[in-house]
Design an enzyme around this catalytic site. Structure first.
Site, PDB file in Angstrom:
ATOM      1  N   SER A 249     -60.522 -10.373  32.628  1.00 36.00           N
ATOM      2  CA  SER A 249     -60.311 -11.401  33.645  1.00 36.00           C
ATOM      3  C   SER A 249     -60.151 -10.808  35.042  1.00 36.00           C
ATOM      4  O   SER A 249     -61.073 -10.212  35.584  1.00 36.00           O
ATOM      5  CB  SER A 249     -59.093 -12.252  33.253  1.00 36.00           C
ATOM      6  OG  SER A 249     -58.941 -13.354  34.098  1.00 36.00           O
TER       7      SER A 249
ATOM      8  N   ASP B  34     -62.776 -15.434  39.747  1.00 34.71           N
ATOM      9  CA  ASP B  34     -62.299 -14.114  39.322  1.00 34.71           C
ATOM     10  C   ASP B  34     -63.362 -13.461  38.446  1.00 34.71           C
ATOM     11  O   ASP B  34     -64.461 -13.996  38.271  1.00 34.71           O
ATOM     12  CB  ASP B  34     -60.945 -14.210  38.619  1.00 34.71           C
ATOM     13  CG  ASP B  34     -61.012 -14.948  37.291  1.00 34.71           C
ATOM     14  OD1 ASP B  34     -61.966 -15.728  37.098  1.00 34.71           O
ATOM     15  OD2 ASP B  34     -60.119 -14.760  36.451  1.00 34.71           O
TER      16      ASP B  34
ATOM     17  N   ASP C  78     -64.005 -13.073  35.351  1.00 32.74           N
ATOM     18  CA  ASP C  78     -64.653 -13.753  34.218  1.00 32.74           C
ATOM     19  C   ASP C  78     -64.926 -15.223  34.506  1.00 32.74           C
ATOM     20  O   ASP C  78     -65.343 -15.965  33.612  1.00 32.74           O
ATOM     21  CB  ASP C  78     -63.837 -13.585  32.931  1.00 32.74           C
ATOM     22  CG  ASP C  78     -62.557 -14.402  32.915  1.00 32.74           C
ATOM     23  OD1 ASP C  78     -61.999 -14.651  34.007  1.00 32.74           O
ATOM     24  OD2 ASP C  78     -62.100 -14.773  31.822  1.00 32.74           O
TER      25      ASP C  78
END
Length: 451
Positions: free
Chosen positions: A107, A246, A248
């Site tokens: 992430s 972000d 992901d």
């Protein structure tokens, strides 16, 4: 459930250290595959199949191969997408009628971290009970099925195009983005080849930044966790809006033409306020970190608000319990369950853009009913297993800060579910008291951790 390996969002860590090593990840794939084989009873002897996607970290190649080997050894077919946002894997798992989706991503973390997260066949996070079954099998030796029963692997060539079309389908058919210049910051992550075409095909003039991943630059001074880059780009390009995702693609932060940054609480409010024009909203779920002003503003609109533990999986669990559709975190995870089964940065951005088109105004006017209270968050490094709860010095400092706020704010101490940090949050109406209280409490935590 007592979690040994799984955190609030799957398994995560530094590459090369357990659990993010190729041998451990192969065992994870094998354990997950055996659970699927045991749980799934498909017609005609059909093998279970899973979808594996990843972000742009260089370690994704290694971990993808390890997962593929583990699933194949367990007799599970594997479909590979290459780099795609986390919510794309949730969507495609459901659309392709597969038994699970797996995302290789950490992430918003830097490139030297990575992780594995799972989605069910319905595009939602795995239930705790299934994660417990997988954990129980990770340390068992790999037992390869007979050669004729090994899982096969194939690539989904049109995965990106399918997801682009899905995102566009969540925007009103009778509207478009013509006349808008939008800067989109893809954090050098998984949405680099998705977000720009989605916005362009809906009619916007798109300026893309953070869209040149090299395996090492994901989230590096760009994206939702570093919105300053987007704010500067919006002003430089005289854009109408900015959108930051972000690594992901499941978080969203936005910026207006003046370079003002808007967080997840504000964007969630904008979406809910827009939906109220279409009919009642049963309720909204936030987290312990959600700004108190959001709760108060929703109450003025007649919308109930509840707080869940931090983590989008807990927001989702509460939404399901209540039968509600909208929730999120101030970090930018936003859930619009009338559009998608999980949090999706691109889809959430389109809902805000739809609200702007509907209102005919800008972000500032759309959020006129919400003025966030000052909130200070300080992350203090903490050794794993440190007993901060009940620590006398920390408790005394917390009590002192509560007294400083004089009933006009709140204090929250929370261990991160993904990093070795204790998060110290102080919030209230008085900015000076909030800042002073946060520094005092964070200092007490640092001293306690060092002692």
């Amino acid at each position: 459930m007592s979690r040994k390996h799984f955190g609030t969002d799957g398994v995560r860590g530094k590459v090369g250290e357990v659990p993010i090593t190729p041998d451990w990840v192969m065992r994870l794939g094998h354990a997950a595959g055996r659970v699927l084989v045991a749980r799934e009873h498909l017609p005609g002897g059909e093998r279970p199949a899973v979808l594996i996607g990843k972000d742009t970290r260089i370690s994704g190649y290694m971990l993808e191969a390890a997962l593929e080997a583990g699933f194949s050894a367990a007799g599970v077919d594997v479909c590979l997408t290459g780099p795609l946002p986390t919510p794309a894997i949730a969507y495609l798992t459901r659309a392709l009628r597969l038994q699970a989706g797996i995302v290789i991503s950490a992430s918003h973390n830097p490139y030297h971290d990575n992780g594995i997260k799972f989605f069910s066949a319905h595009g939602a996070k795995l239930p705790d009970a299934v994660e417990a079954e997988i954990e129980a099998g990770i340390d068992a030796p790999i037992r390869c099925v007979p050669s004729a029963e090994l899982g096969r692997a194939r690539r989904i060539a049109d995965a990106a195009g399918r997801y682009v079309e899905f995102c566009k389908s969540t925007f009103p058919n009778d509207s478009d983005l013509r006349g808008l210049r939008i800067v989109v910051d893809c954090a050098h992550g998984a949405a680099y080849h998705i977000a720009p075409p989605v916005l362009h095909e809906l009619g916007a003039e798109v300026v893309a930044i953070g869209a040149a991943p090299d395996g090492l630059n994901i989230n590096a001074e760009v994206g939702a966790t570093a919105p300053g880059a987007l704010a500067r780009a919006v002003v430089t390009h005289a854009a109408d809006l900015g959108i930051a995702l972000d690594g992901d693609g499941d978080r969203l932060i936005m910026v207006d033409a003046e370079g003002t940054v808007y967080d997840g609480d504000q964007l969630l409010y904008a979406i809910v306020r827009s939906r109220l024009r279409q009919g009642p909203v049963a309720g909204v779920v936030g987290t312990l970190m959600s700004n108190l002003a959001l709760e108060h503003a929703l109450a003025e609109l007649g919308v109930p608000f509840e707080r869940a533990a931090v983590g989008d999986r807990y927001v989702m669990e509460r939404l399901r319990e209540k039968g509600w559709l909208f929730g999120g975190e101030n970090s930018g995870h936003i859930l619009c369950l009338d559009r998608h089964s999980t949090g999706d940065g691109i889809v959430s951005a389109l809902q805000v853009l739809s609200a702007l088109r509907e209102s005919g105004g800008d972000l500032k006017s759309l959020l006129s009913g919400l003025c966030l209270y000052p909130q200070r968050l300080i992350n203090v490094p903490m050794k794993k297993g440190f007993a901060w709860r009940g620590h006398a010095a920390i408790a005394a400092a917390e009590a002192e800060v509560v007294g400083m706020l004089a009933g006009q704010g709140r204090v929250l101490l929370r261990a991160s579910g993904t990093e070795p940090l204790l998060r110290v949050m102080v919030e209230g109406r008085d900015a000076e008291r909030v800042a002073a209280g946060a520094e005092l409490l964070a200092g007490a935590v640092r001293d306690a951790c060092a002692g």
